[in-house]
Enzyme design. Structure first.
Site, PDB file in Angstrom:
ATOM      1  N   GLY A  30      46.487  40.717  46.592  1.00  0.00           N
ATOM      2  CA  GLY A  30      46.593  39.977  47.845  1.00  0.00           C
ATOM      3  C   GLY A  30      45.931  40.673  49.017  1.00  0.00           C
ATOM      4  N   THR A  78      37.625  45.578  36.518  1.00  0.00           N
ATOM      5  CA  THR A  78      38.038  44.305  35.929  1.00  0.00           C
ATOM      6  C   THR A  78      38.032  44.430  34.413  1.00  0.00           C
ATOM      7  OG1 THR A  78      37.090  42.167  35.287  1.00  0.00           O
ATOM      8  CG2 THR A  78      35.648  43.614  36.510  1.00  0.00           C
ATOM      9  N   ASP A 117      38.300  41.982  32.617  1.00  0.00           N
ATOM     10  CA  ASP A 117      37.628  40.750  32.171  1.00  0.00           C
ATOM     11  C   ASP A 117      36.102  40.911  32.135  1.00  0.00           C
ATOM     12  OD1 ASP A 117      40.153  39.751  32.129  1.00  0.00           O
ATOM     13  OD2 ASP A 117      39.875  38.277  33.725  1.00  0.00           O
TER      14      ASP A 117
END
Ligand code: F6P
Length: 441
Positions: free
Chosen positions: A155, A208, A210
Protein backbone atom coordinates in the site's frame (compact mmCIF):
# COMPACT_ATOMS: atom_id res chain seq x y z
CA UNK A 1 9.40 2.33 -29.89
CA UNK A 2 11.89 2.72 -27.06
CA UNK A 3 14.18 5.71 -27.58
CA UNK A 4 17.46 6.80 -26.01
CA UNK A 5 15.47 9.37 -24.00
CA UNK A 6 13.39 6.57 -22.38
CA UNK A 7 16.62 4.95 -21.17
CA UNK A 8 18.22 8.11 -19.76
CA UNK A 9 18.84 7.92 -16.00
CA UNK A 10 18.40 10.95 -13.75
CA UNK A 11 21.30 12.18 -11.67
CA UNK A 12 21.43 14.48 -8.66
CA UNK A 13 24.41 16.43 -9.98
CA UNK A 14 28.03 16.21 -11.06
CA UNK A 15 30.27 13.58 -9.44
CA UNK A 16 33.16 15.56 -7.95
CA UNK A 17 34.46 13.14 -5.33
CA UNK A 18 37.06 10.47 -5.99
CA UNK A 19 35.53 7.04 -5.45
CA UNK A 20 37.28 4.80 -2.91
CA UNK A 21 36.92 2.09 -5.54
CA UNK A 22 38.95 4.06 -8.07
CA UNK A 23 42.14 1.95 -7.63
CA UNK A 24 40.16 -1.10 -8.75
CA UNK A 25 38.89 0.67 -11.83
CA UNK A 26 41.93 2.28 -13.44
CA UNK A 27 42.71 1.00 -16.92
CA UNK A 28 39.47 -0.96 -17.25
CA UNK A 29 37.91 -0.83 -20.68
CA UNK A 30 34.98 -2.57 -22.29
CA UNK A 31 35.54 -6.28 -22.82
CA UNK A 32 33.22 -9.24 -23.29
CA UNK A 33 32.83 -9.35 -19.53
CA UNK A 34 32.83 -5.69 -18.61
CA UNK A 35 31.14 -2.56 -19.88
CA UNK A 36 33.01 0.71 -19.33
CA UNK A 37 31.14 3.40 -17.42
CA UNK A 38 30.88 5.66 -20.50
CA UNK A 39 29.69 2.85 -22.74
CA UNK A 40 26.08 1.69 -23.28
CA UNK A 41 24.41 -1.74 -23.19
CA UNK A 42 22.39 -1.90 -26.37
CA UNK A 43 18.66 -2.20 -25.98
CA UNK A 44 18.25 -4.41 -29.06
CA UNK A 45 20.19 -7.63 -29.49
CA UNK A 46 19.09 -8.98 -32.84
CA UNK A 47 20.14 -7.83 -36.27
CA UNK A 48 16.55 -7.31 -37.39
CA UNK A 49 15.61 -5.22 -34.35
CA UNK A 50 18.67 -3.04 -34.89
CA UNK A 51 17.93 -2.73 -38.60
CA UNK A 52 14.25 -1.96 -38.04
CA UNK A 53 15.04 0.72 -35.46
CA UNK A 54 16.56 2.79 -38.28
CA UNK A 55 19.28 4.21 -35.98
CA UNK A 56 22.96 4.44 -36.83
CA UNK A 57 25.25 2.45 -34.48
CA UNK A 58 26.16 5.55 -32.48
CA UNK A 59 22.53 6.58 -32.02
CA UNK A 60 21.22 3.14 -31.00
CA UNK A 61 19.32 3.27 -27.72
CA UNK A 62 21.20 1.66 -24.84
CA UNK A 63 21.06 1.32 -21.07
CA UNK A 64 23.58 2.96 -18.79
CA UNK A 65 25.81 0.14 -17.50
CA UNK A 66 25.73 -0.54 -13.77
CA UNK A 67 28.92 -0.70 -11.70
CA UNK A 68 31.30 1.46 -9.71
CA UNK A 69 32.23 4.90 -11.03
CA UNK A 70 35.64 6.58 -10.72
CA UNK A 71 33.96 9.69 -9.33
CA UNK A 72 30.97 9.77 -7.03
CA UNK A 73 28.40 12.32 -5.89
CA UNK A 74 28.15 11.63 -2.16
CA UNK A 75 30.72 12.11 0.57
CA UNK A 76 30.36 8.78 2.38
CA UNK A 77 31.75 10.06 5.66
CA UNK A 78 28.89 12.55 5.99
CA UNK A 79 26.14 10.41 4.64
CA UNK A 80 23.12 8.59 6.03
CA UNK A 81 21.39 5.89 4.04
CA UNK A 82 17.94 4.26 4.34
CA UNK A 83 16.68 0.85 3.27
CA UNK A 84 13.05 -0.29 3.02
CA UNK A 85 11.36 -3.51 1.82
CA UNK A 86 7.79 -3.34 0.52
CA UNK A 87 5.08 -5.63 -0.90
CA UNK A 88 4.84 -9.43 -0.79
CA UNK A 89 7.75 -11.57 0.37
CA UNK A 90 10.29 -12.87 -2.09
CA UNK A 91 13.33 -15.13 -1.53
CA UNK A 92 16.50 -13.05 -1.30
CA UNK A 93 15.20 -9.91 0.43
CA UNK A 94 17.61 -10.41 3.32
CA UNK A 95 20.47 -11.08 0.89
CA UNK A 96 19.81 -7.72 -0.76
CA UNK A 97 19.68 -5.89 2.59
CA UNK A 98 22.89 -7.59 3.68
CA UNK A 99 24.60 -6.83 0.36
CA UNK A 100 23.74 -3.13 0.52
CA UNK A 101 24.97 -2.79 4.12
CA UNK A 102 28.24 -4.63 3.44
CA UNK A 103 29.01 -2.67 0.26
CA UNK A 104 28.22 0.70 1.83
CA UNK A 105 30.23 -0.07 4.95
CA UNK A 106 33.31 -1.83 3.67
CA UNK A 107 33.78 -0.21 0.26
CA UNK A 108 32.43 3.32 0.68
CA UNK A 109 32.85 3.83 4.42
CA UNK A 110 29.22 4.77 5.13
CA UNK A 111 28.61 4.23 8.84
CA UNK A 112 24.99 5.29 9.29
CA UNK A 113 22.52 2.94 7.65
CA UNK A 114 18.90 2.94 8.76
CA UNK A 115 16.35 0.20 8.16
CA UNK A 116 12.76 1.48 7.93
CA UNK A 117 10.24 -1.05 9.12
CA UNK A 118 7.17 -2.52 7.43
CA UNK A 119 7.40 -0.92 4.02
CA UNK A 120 6.42 2.69 3.43
CA UNK A 121 4.57 2.69 6.77
CA UNK A 122 8.02 2.87 8.41
CA UNK A 123 8.39 6.55 7.41
CA UNK A 124 5.01 7.67 8.69
CA UNK A 125 4.91 8.84 12.31
CA UNK A 126 1.38 7.66 13.16
CA UNK A 127 2.32 3.99 12.67
CA UNK A 128 4.95 4.28 15.38
CA UNK A 129 7.38 1.77 13.84
CA UNK A 130 10.94 1.97 15.18
CA UNK A 131 13.99 2.41 12.95
CA UNK A 132 16.74 -0.24 12.92
CA UNK A 133 20.46 0.60 12.84
CA UNK A 134 21.86 -1.69 10.17
CA UNK A 135 25.48 -2.64 10.74
CA UNK A 136 27.54 -5.51 9.33
CA UNK A 137 27.10 -7.30 12.66
CA UNK A 138 23.29 -6.96 12.53
CA UNK A 139 23.04 -8.27 8.95
CA UNK A 140 25.87 -10.80 8.93
CA UNK A 141 23.72 -13.97 8.91
CA UNK A 142 20.32 -12.72 7.80
CA UNK A 143 20.70 -14.28 4.35
CA UNK A 144 20.20 -17.68 5.98
CA UNK A 145 16.54 -16.83 6.62
CA UNK A 146 13.59 -16.21 4.32
CA UNK A 147 11.45 -13.09 4.65
CA UNK A 148 12.86 -9.68 5.48
CA UNK A 149 14.32 -8.55 8.81
CA UNK A 150 12.75 -5.15 8.18
CA UNK A 151 9.20 -6.44 7.74
CA UNK A 152 7.04 -5.31 4.87
CA UNK A 153 3.60 -3.98 4.01
CA UNK A 154 1.52 -3.29 0.96
CA UNK A 155 0.00 0.00 0.00
CA UNK A 156 0.83 3.64 -0.65
CA UNK A 157 1.73 6.27 1.90
CA UNK A 158 1.77 10.03 1.38
CA UNK A 159 5.04 10.82 -0.46
CA UNK A 160 5.25 14.22 1.27
CA UNK A 161 5.22 12.54 4.69
CA UNK A 162 7.91 10.11 3.57
CA UNK A 163 10.13 12.91 2.28
CA UNK A 164 9.53 14.85 5.53
CA UNK A 165 10.88 11.83 7.37
CA UNK A 166 13.88 11.42 5.05
CA UNK A 167 14.75 15.10 5.48
CA UNK A 168 14.28 14.99 9.24
CA UNK A 169 16.62 12.02 9.46
CA UNK A 170 19.08 13.51 7.00
CA UNK A 171 18.96 10.53 4.64
CA UNK A 172 20.96 11.08 1.44
CA UNK A 173 20.09 7.87 -0.38
CA UNK A 174 17.14 5.52 -0.04
CA UNK A 175 17.15 1.94 -1.31
CA UNK A 176 13.67 0.71 -2.09
CA UNK A 177 13.22 -3.04 -2.53
CA UNK A 178 9.81 -3.71 -4.03
CA UNK A 179 7.58 -4.49 -6.99
CA UNK A 180 5.71 -2.30 -9.45
CA UNK A 181 3.42 -0.62 -6.88
CA UNK A 182 6.42 0.15 -4.67
CA UNK A 183 8.37 1.53 -7.62
CA UNK A 184 5.46 3.79 -8.57
CA UNK A 185 5.63 5.03 -4.98
CA UNK A 186 9.38 5.60 -5.44
CA UNK A 187 8.65 7.73 -8.52
CA UNK A 188 6.30 9.90 -6.45
CA UNK A 189 9.09 10.25 -3.89
CA UNK A 190 11.60 11.45 -6.46
CA UNK A 191 9.07 14.03 -7.71
CA UNK A 192 8.38 15.25 -4.17
CA UNK A 193 12.15 15.47 -3.49
CA UNK A 194 12.77 17.37 -6.75
CA UNK A 195 9.90 19.81 -6.02
CA UNK A 196 11.62 20.67 -2.75
CA UNK A 197 14.98 21.07 -4.50
CA UNK A 198 16.31 18.11 -2.47
CA UNK A 199 19.28 15.89 -3.27
CA UNK A 200 18.15 12.46 -2.08
CA UNK A 201 18.92 9.48 -4.33
CA UNK A 202 16.12 6.91 -4.67
CA UNK A 203 17.40 3.64 -6.09
CA UNK A 204 15.24 0.53 -6.45
CA UNK A 205 15.99 -3.16 -6.47
CA UNK A 206 13.04 -4.71 -8.34
CA UNK A 207 11.37 -7.52 -6.42
CA UNK A 208 8.73 -9.89 -7.74
CA UNK A 209 8.48 -13.67 -7.60
CA UNK A 210 6.08 -13.36 -10.54
CA UNK A 211 8.99 -12.08 -12.68
CA UNK A 212 6.61 -9.49 -14.09
CA UNK A 213 8.84 -6.39 -14.14
CA UNK A 214 9.99 -5.63 -17.69
CA UNK A 215 13.53 -4.85 -18.93
CA UNK A 216 15.05 -7.26 -16.42
CA UNK A 217 16.20 -10.68 -17.61
CA UNK A 218 14.84 -12.29 -14.48
CA UNK A 219 13.91 -10.96 -11.06
CA UNK A 220 15.75 -12.08 -7.92
CA UNK A 221 14.05 -14.85 -5.96
CA UNK A 222 12.22 -16.09 -9.03
CA UNK A 223 14.54 -19.05 -9.51
CA UNK A 224 14.22 -20.06 -5.86
CA UNK A 225 10.42 -19.73 -6.01
CA UNK A 226 9.96 -21.87 -9.10
CA UNK A 227 12.46 -24.34 -7.66
CA UNK A 228 10.25 -24.69 -4.57
CA UNK A 229 7.20 -25.04 -6.80
CA UNK A 230 8.73 -28.09 -8.51
CA UNK A 231 8.31 -30.00 -5.23
CA UNK A 232 4.53 -29.64 -5.53
CA UNK A 233 4.55 -30.79 -9.15
CA UNK A 234 6.65 -33.79 -8.19
CA UNK A 235 4.24 -34.61 -5.34
CA UNK A 236 1.24 -34.24 -7.65
CA UNK A 237 2.83 -36.62 -10.14
CA UNK A 238 3.61 -39.23 -7.48
CA UNK A 239 0.04 -39.00 -6.14
CA UNK A 240 -1.52 -39.14 -9.60
CA UNK A 241 0.43 -42.25 -10.60
CA UNK A 242 -0.39 -44.05 -7.35
CA UNK A 243 -4.19 -44.24 -7.88
CA UNK A 244 -6.39 -45.39 -10.74
CA UNK A 245 -7.28 -42.39 -12.91
CA UNK A 246 -5.21 -40.13 -10.71
CA UNK A 247 -5.16 -36.41 -11.49
CA UNK A 248 -2.66 -34.15 -9.71
CA UNK A 249 -3.68 -30.50 -9.77
CA UNK A 250 -1.23 -27.81 -8.64
CA UNK A 251 -2.00 -24.11 -8.28
CA UNK A 252 1.01 -21.77 -8.26
CA UNK A 253 1.44 -18.06 -7.65
CA UNK A 254 1.45 -15.82 -10.69
CA UNK A 255 -1.22 -13.19 -10.76
CA UNK A 256 -0.92 -11.83 -14.28
CA UNK A 257 2.22 -13.59 -15.47
CA UNK A 258 2.62 -17.35 -15.69
CA UNK A 259 6.42 -17.53 -15.48
CA UNK A 260 6.48 -19.58 -12.26
CA UNK A 261 4.05 -22.14 -13.71
CA UNK A 262 6.05 -22.35 -16.97
CA UNK A 263 9.53 -22.61 -15.42
CA UNK A 264 8.47 -25.02 -12.65
CA UNK A 265 6.82 -27.23 -15.27
CA UNK A 266 9.94 -27.20 -17.43
CA UNK A 267 12.18 -27.93 -14.44
CA UNK A 268 9.93 -30.82 -13.33
CA UNK A 269 8.53 -31.91 -16.70
CA UNK A 270 5.75 -34.13 -15.36
CA UNK A 271 3.00 -31.63 -16.07
CA UNK A 272 0.68 -32.55 -18.94
CA UNK A 273 -1.19 -29.26 -18.87
CA UNK A 274 0.09 -25.82 -17.96
CA UNK A 275 -2.48 -23.04 -17.66
CA UNK A 276 -1.36 -19.41 -17.48
CA UNK A 277 -3.12 -16.02 -17.44
CA UNK A 278 -1.65 -15.04 -20.81
CA UNK A 279 -3.22 -17.95 -22.72
CA UNK A 280 -7.02 -18.17 -22.47
CA UNK A 281 -8.59 -21.62 -22.58
CA UNK A 282 -12.03 -23.17 -22.57
CA UNK A 283 -13.17 -25.96 -20.28
CA UNK A 284 -16.22 -27.21 -22.17
CA UNK A 285 -16.83 -28.54 -25.64
CA UNK A 286 -15.19 -31.35 -27.64
CA UNK A 287 -11.86 -29.48 -27.78
CA UNK A 288 -12.06 -28.01 -24.28
CA UNK A 289 -9.66 -28.88 -21.46
CA UNK A 290 -12.08 -31.20 -19.61
CA UNK A 291 -12.68 -33.51 -22.56
CA UNK A 292 -8.96 -33.55 -23.42
CA UNK A 293 -8.11 -34.44 -19.83
CA UNK A 294 -10.71 -37.21 -19.72
CA UNK A 295 -9.28 -38.74 -22.89
CA UNK A 296 -5.73 -38.52 -21.59
CA UNK A 297 -6.64 -40.18 -18.29
CA UNK A 298 -8.53 -42.92 -20.17
CA UNK A 299 -5.41 -43.57 -22.28
CA UNK A 300 -2.59 -43.07 -19.74
CA UNK A 301 -4.29 -43.62 -16.39
CA UNK A 302 -3.12 -40.34 -14.86
CA UNK A 303 -2.44 -36.65 -15.56
CA UNK A 304 -0.84 -33.59 -13.94
CA UNK A 305 -2.19 -30.04 -14.34
CA UNK A 306 -0.28 -26.92 -13.27
CA UNK A 307 -2.34 -23.73 -13.13
CA UNK A 308 -1.05 -20.24 -12.41
CA UNK A 309 -3.40 -18.52 -9.99
CA UNK A 310 -4.34 -15.87 -12.58
CA UNK A 311 -5.24 -18.40 -15.28
CA UNK A 312 -8.83 -18.80 -16.50
CA UNK A 313 -10.26 -15.97 -14.41
CA UNK A 314 -12.83 -15.33 -17.14
CA UNK A 315 -14.25 -18.83 -16.54
CA UNK A 316 -15.17 -18.23 -12.91
CA UNK A 317 -18.24 -16.32 -11.75
CA UNK A 318 -17.05 -12.98 -10.34
CA UNK A 319 -17.60 -12.75 -6.60
CA UNK A 320 -16.55 -9.09 -6.54
CA UNK A 321 -13.67 -9.93 -4.20
CA UNK A 322 -12.31 -6.37 -4.52
CA UNK A 323 -8.68 -5.25 -4.50
CA UNK A 324 -5.78 -5.63 -2.06
CA UNK A 325 -3.83 -2.78 -0.43
CA UNK A 326 -1.61 -2.52 -3.52
CA UNK A 327 -4.67 -2.11 -5.74
CA UNK A 328 -4.38 -5.61 -7.24
CA UNK A 329 -7.69 -7.31 -8.02
CA UNK A 330 -8.24 -10.24 -5.66
CA UNK A 331 -8.40 -13.34 -7.81
CA UNK A 332 -11.02 -16.04 -7.87
CA UNK A 333 -9.64 -19.49 -7.00
CA UNK A 334 -8.91 -21.22 -10.31
CA UNK A 335 -7.58 -24.28 -8.47
CA UNK A 336 -10.83 -24.98 -6.64
CA UNK A 337 -12.85 -24.14 -9.74
CA UNK A 338 -10.89 -26.66 -11.82
CA UNK A 339 -11.23 -29.26 -9.08
CA UNK A 340 -15.04 -28.85 -9.06
CA UNK A 341 -15.39 -28.85 -12.83
CA UNK A 342 -13.07 -31.85 -13.38
CA UNK A 343 -14.86 -33.84 -10.67
CA UNK A 344 -18.26 -33.11 -12.26
CA UNK A 345 -17.03 -33.90 -15.77
CA UNK A 346 -15.61 -37.30 -14.81
CA UNK A 347 -18.76 -38.12 -12.82
CA UNK A 348 -20.96 -37.22 -15.78
CA UNK A 349 -18.86 -39.51 -17.99
CA UNK A 350 -19.07 -42.30 -15.40
CA UNK A 351 -15.28 -42.43 -15.10
CA UNK A 352 -13.53 -42.97 -11.76
CA UNK A 353 -11.39 -40.03 -10.66
CA UNK A 354 -8.82 -39.67 -7.90
CA UNK A 355 -7.96 -35.99 -7.86
CA UNK A 356 -5.35 -34.56 -5.49
CA UNK A 357 -5.20 -30.78 -5.25
CA UNK A 358 -1.97 -29.14 -4.03
CA UNK A 359 -1.67 -25.40 -3.39
CA UNK A 360 1.79 -24.57 -2.00
CA UNK A 361 0.74 -20.90 -1.88
CA UNK A 362 3.16 -18.77 0.19
CA UNK A 363 5.50 -21.71 0.81
CA UNK A 364 7.29 -21.02 -2.48
CA UNK A 365 8.23 -17.45 -1.59
CA UNK A 366 8.95 -17.50 2.15
CA UNK A 367 12.10 -19.63 1.86
CA UNK A 368 15.72 -18.38 1.81
CA UNK A 369 17.26 -17.73 -1.59
CA UNK A 370 19.05 -20.58 -3.34
CA UNK A 371 22.78 -20.09 -4.08
CA UNK A 372 22.14 -18.74 -7.60
CA UNK A 373 19.67 -16.15 -6.30
CA UNK A 374 21.99 -15.26 -3.41
CA UNK A 375 24.75 -14.39 -5.87
CA UNK A 376 22.31 -12.43 -8.01
CA UNK A 377 20.94 -10.54 -4.98
CA UNK A 378 24.44 -9.62 -3.84
CA UNK A 379 25.41 -8.32 -7.25
CA UNK A 380 22.19 -6.32 -7.56
CA UNK A 381 22.82 -4.86 -4.10
CA UNK A 382 26.43 -3.92 -4.96
CA UNK A 383 25.32 -2.27 -8.18
CA UNK A 384 22.49 -0.41 -6.45
CA UNK A 385 25.04 1.03 -4.01
CA UNK A 386 27.39 2.08 -6.84
CA UNK A 387 24.47 3.80 -8.58
CA UNK A 388 23.30 5.69 -5.49
CA UNK A 389 26.83 6.77 -4.54
CA UNK A 390 27.20 8.17 -8.06
CA UNK A 391 24.02 10.23 -7.51
CA UNK A 392 21.72 8.24 -9.76
CA UNK A 393 18.05 8.45 -8.84
CA UNK A 394 14.59 7.26 -9.94
CA UNK A 395 16.15 4.08 -11.31
CA UNK A 396 16.36 0.38 -10.56
CA UNK A 397 19.25 -1.98 -11.08
CA UNK A 398 18.53 -4.84 -13.42
CA UNK A 399 20.18 -7.30 -15.76
CA UNK A 400 19.51 -6.96 -19.45
CA UNK A 401 20.86 -9.57 -21.87
CA UNK A 402 23.17 -10.78 -19.10
CA UNK A 403 24.66 -7.38 -18.21
CA UNK A 404 23.90 -5.29 -15.13
CA UNK A 405 22.29 -1.99 -16.11
CA UNK A 406 20.42 1.04 -14.76
CA UNK A 407 16.76 1.05 -15.74
CA UNK A 408 14.77 4.27 -15.24
CA UNK A 409 11.77 3.55 -13.00
CA UNK A 410 9.22 5.02 -15.45
CA UNK A 411 10.36 2.37 -17.94
CA UNK A 412 10.35 -0.43 -15.36
CA UNK A 413 6.69 0.31 -14.50
CA UNK A 414 5.58 1.11 -18.05
CA UNK A 415 4.00 -2.29 -18.56
CA UNK A 416 4.01 -5.83 -17.19
CA UNK A 417 6.41 -8.57 -18.26
CA UNK A 418 4.32 -11.52 -19.41
CA UNK A 419 4.79 -14.86 -21.12
CA UNK A 420 4.34 -14.24 -24.86
CA UNK A 421 1.85 -16.80 -26.24
CA UNK A 422 3.84 -16.85 -29.50
CA UNK A 423 7.26 -16.69 -27.84
CA UNK A 424 9.99 -19.26 -27.19
CA UNK A 425 9.12 -19.99 -23.56
CA UNK A 426 5.52 -20.94 -24.24
CA UNK A 427 6.65 -23.04 -27.21
CA UNK A 428 9.00 -24.92 -24.86
CA UNK A 429 6.10 -25.53 -22.50
CA UNK A 430 3.92 -26.84 -25.35
CA UNK A 431 6.78 -29.11 -26.45
CA UNK A 432 7.42 -30.39 -22.91
CA UNK A 433 3.77 -31.04 -22.01
CA UNK A 434 2.45 -32.11 -25.40
CA UNK A 435 -0.71 -30.11 -24.72
CA UNK A 436 -2.49 -28.56 -27.73
CA UNK A 437 -1.79 -24.95 -28.67
CA UNK A 438 -5.22 -24.02 -27.45
CA UNK A 439 -8.31 -25.50 -25.82
CA UNK A 440 -11.15 -24.26 -27.99
CA UNK A 441 -14.79 -25.04 -27.41
O1 F6P B 1 3.31 -10.27 -6.13
C1 F6P B 1 3.76 -11.53 -5.88
C2 F6P B 1 2.70 -12.41 -5.25
O2 F6P B 1 3.36 -13.43 -4.53
C3 F6P B 1 1.71 -12.99 -6.26
O3 F6P B 1 2.19 -14.12 -6.93
C4 F6P B 1 0.54 -13.29 -5.36
O4 F6P B 1 -0.66 -13.29 -6.10
C5 F6P B 1 0.56 -12.16 -4.41
O5 F6P B 1 1.88 -11.70 -4.34
C6 F6P B 1 0.05 -12.51 -3.03
O6 F6P B 1 0.01 -11.34 -2.30
P1 F6P B 1 -0.23 -11.20 -0.72
O7 F6P B 1 1.11 -11.32 -0.09
O8 F6P B 1 -0.77 -9.82 -0.55
O9 F6P B 1 -1.19 -12.27 -0.32
Amino acid sequence: MTTAADLAVKTLGPCRIDSPLRPLLENRRTTTHYVGEDDRVLFHDTASLVRDSGYSVDALPGFEPAGPRRNIFFDASKMRVGIVTCGGLCPGLNDVIRGIVMELTFHYGVTRILGFRNGYQGFVARYGHDVVDLTPRVVSNIDEDGGTILGTSRGEQDPQEIVDCLERMNVGALFVIGGDGTLRGAMQLTSAIAERGGRIAVVGIPKTIDNDIPYIDQSFGFQTAFGEATKSIQAAHVEAKASPNGVGLVKLMGRHSGFIACYASLAEPDANYVLIPEVPFQLDGPHGLLEHLLERVRRHGHAVIVAAEGAGQDLIPDTAAGVDASGNRRLEDIGLHLKTRITRHFAAAGVELNLKYIDPSYAIRSVPANPYDSVYCLRLAQNAVHAAMAGRTEMVVGRWHGRFVHVPIPLAVSHRNQVAPDGDLWLSVLEATGQPRSFGG
